[in-house]
Design an enzyme around this catalytic site. Sequence first.
Site, PDB file in Angstrom:
ATOM      1  CG  ASP A   1      -1.728   1.237   1.351  1.00 28.57           C
ATOM      2  OD1 ASP A   1      -2.563   1.552   0.314  1.00 28.57           O
ATOM      3  OD2 ASP A   1      -1.763   1.951   2.424  1.00 28.57           O
ATOM      4  CB  SER A   2       0.177   4.823  -0.746  1.00 27.15           C
ATOM      5  OG  SER A   2      -0.901   5.041   0.345  1.00 27.15           O
TER       6      SER A   2
ATOM      7  CB  CYS B   1      -3.192   0.571  -2.474  1.00 23.20           C
ATOM      8  SG  CYS B   1      -2.866   2.132  -3.017  1.00 23.20           S
TER       9      CYS B   1
ATOM     10  CD  GLU C   1      -0.042   6.712   5.995  1.00 21.97           C
ATOM     11  OE1 GLU C   1       0.839   6.845   6.437  1.00 21.97           O
ATOM     12  OE2 GLU C   1      -0.464   5.989   5.500  1.00 21.97           O
TER      13      GLU C   1
ATOM     14  CB  CYS D   1      -9.456   4.784   0.184  1.00 20.66           C
ATOM     15  SG  CYS D   1      -7.500   5.237   0.955  1.00 20.66           S
TER      16      CYS D   1
ATOM     17  CG  HIS E   1      -4.819   5.018   4.224  1.00 20.83           C
ATOM     18  ND1 HIS E   1      -4.572   4.464   3.006  1.00 20.83           N
ATOM     19  CD2 HIS E   1      -3.916   5.676   5.052  1.00 20.83           C
ATOM     20  CE1 HIS E   1      -2.986   4.645   3.137  1.00 20.83           C
ATOM     21  NE2 HIS E   1      -2.698   5.296   4.139  1.00 20.83           N
TER      22      HIS E   1
HETATM   23  N1  DGL Z   1      -4.855   3.357   0.951  1.00 27.61           N
HETATM   24  C1  DGL Z   1      -4.638   3.770  -0.616  1.00 27.61           C
HETATM   25  C2  DGL Z   1      -6.045   3.445  -1.309  1.00 27.61           C
HETATM   26  O1  DGL Z   1      -6.504   2.433  -1.120  1.00 27.61           O
HETATM   27  C3  DGL Z   1      -3.954   4.878  -0.989  1.00 27.61           C
HETATM   28  C4  DGL Z   1      -4.171   6.105  -0.351  1.00 27.61           C
HETATM   29  C5  DGL Z   1      -3.358   7.201  -0.680  1.00 27.61           C
HETATM   30  O2  DGL Z   1      -1.762   7.137  -0.837  1.00 27.61           O
HETATM   31  O3  DGL Z   1      -3.583   8.355  -1.370  1.00 27.61           O
HETATM   32  O4  DGL Z   1      -6.281   4.267  -2.110  1.00 27.61           O
END
Ligand code: DGL
Length: 269
Positions: free
Chosen positions: A12-13, A75, A155, A187, A189
């Site tokens: 993931d990011s 992600c 984050e 997402c 997150h």
């Molecule tokens: N967790 C990520 C997603 O599912 C990336 C969020 C990001 O880095 O902008 O899109």
Amino acid sequence: MGHDARPVGVFDSGLGGLTVVRALLDLLPDEHLVYFGDTGRFPYGPKPAEEVQKYSIQITDLLLDAGVKMVVVACNSASAAALDLLRERVDVAVVGVIEPGVRAALGATRTGHVGVIGTVGTVSSGAYQRVAAALAGADVHLTCAACPGFVEFVEAGDVESEQVHILAERLLAPVIAEKVDTLVLGCTHYPLLARTISDVMGPDVVLVSSADETAFEVRATLEGNHHRPRPGDPQPVRRFLTSGDVSTFRNLGARFLGPEVETVEAWKW
Ligand code: DGL
């Protein structure tokens, strides 16, 4: 029947993919795992698709060098931009989070009015609309809304402050106006913001995260390829790597995922 004790690779990011790791550890506690959080280059959501593709290829190569038997793109932004590309490039199975999320939403909705929230990159890619049309045709009406800012709050470890609540009220207004009965957290997150999002959406809206459904897909893929470990194999090892600050990743990772995040390895691009 074959067996395979190589690790599952997940990326993931940043920290968001740990929501998928949680589901994987619960469903497949005997699997070894390597997680890469690209915290040094997050967020992916606002970046052009070509850049996210480049990063996704680099990380996949790194995971393959670590000996993984499959790659989980935990992600949505990277799944939207790079899933097909990765599948063409590598020999191991590659699983993303968008199709599992849509499947879970189709199982949950009663009215067919489904909301999807995600990053700017995910929403503007049209990936959710394409997958929903392929799986359900005209039976589902999707309303997609980008939520810039949510990932940065997560984050920073802030998932319930008044500021994040105010932002959620503003960003979720379009899906509330469409009277959706189900909301996909598009997402990885966002499940960490579930309490705030649910407060704003109200108790009648079902929140769907792709984490559990993705874990089921991972299990089905491993079983289909005869790639599960064997009973009695050594205790599973979980490695966590980050391109960002190691102690921030360890602290927030342990808070979001649990005690499995012990040591975190630094990675320099
Ligand atoms: N967790 C990520 C997603 O599912 C990336 C969020 C990001 O880095 O902008 O899109």
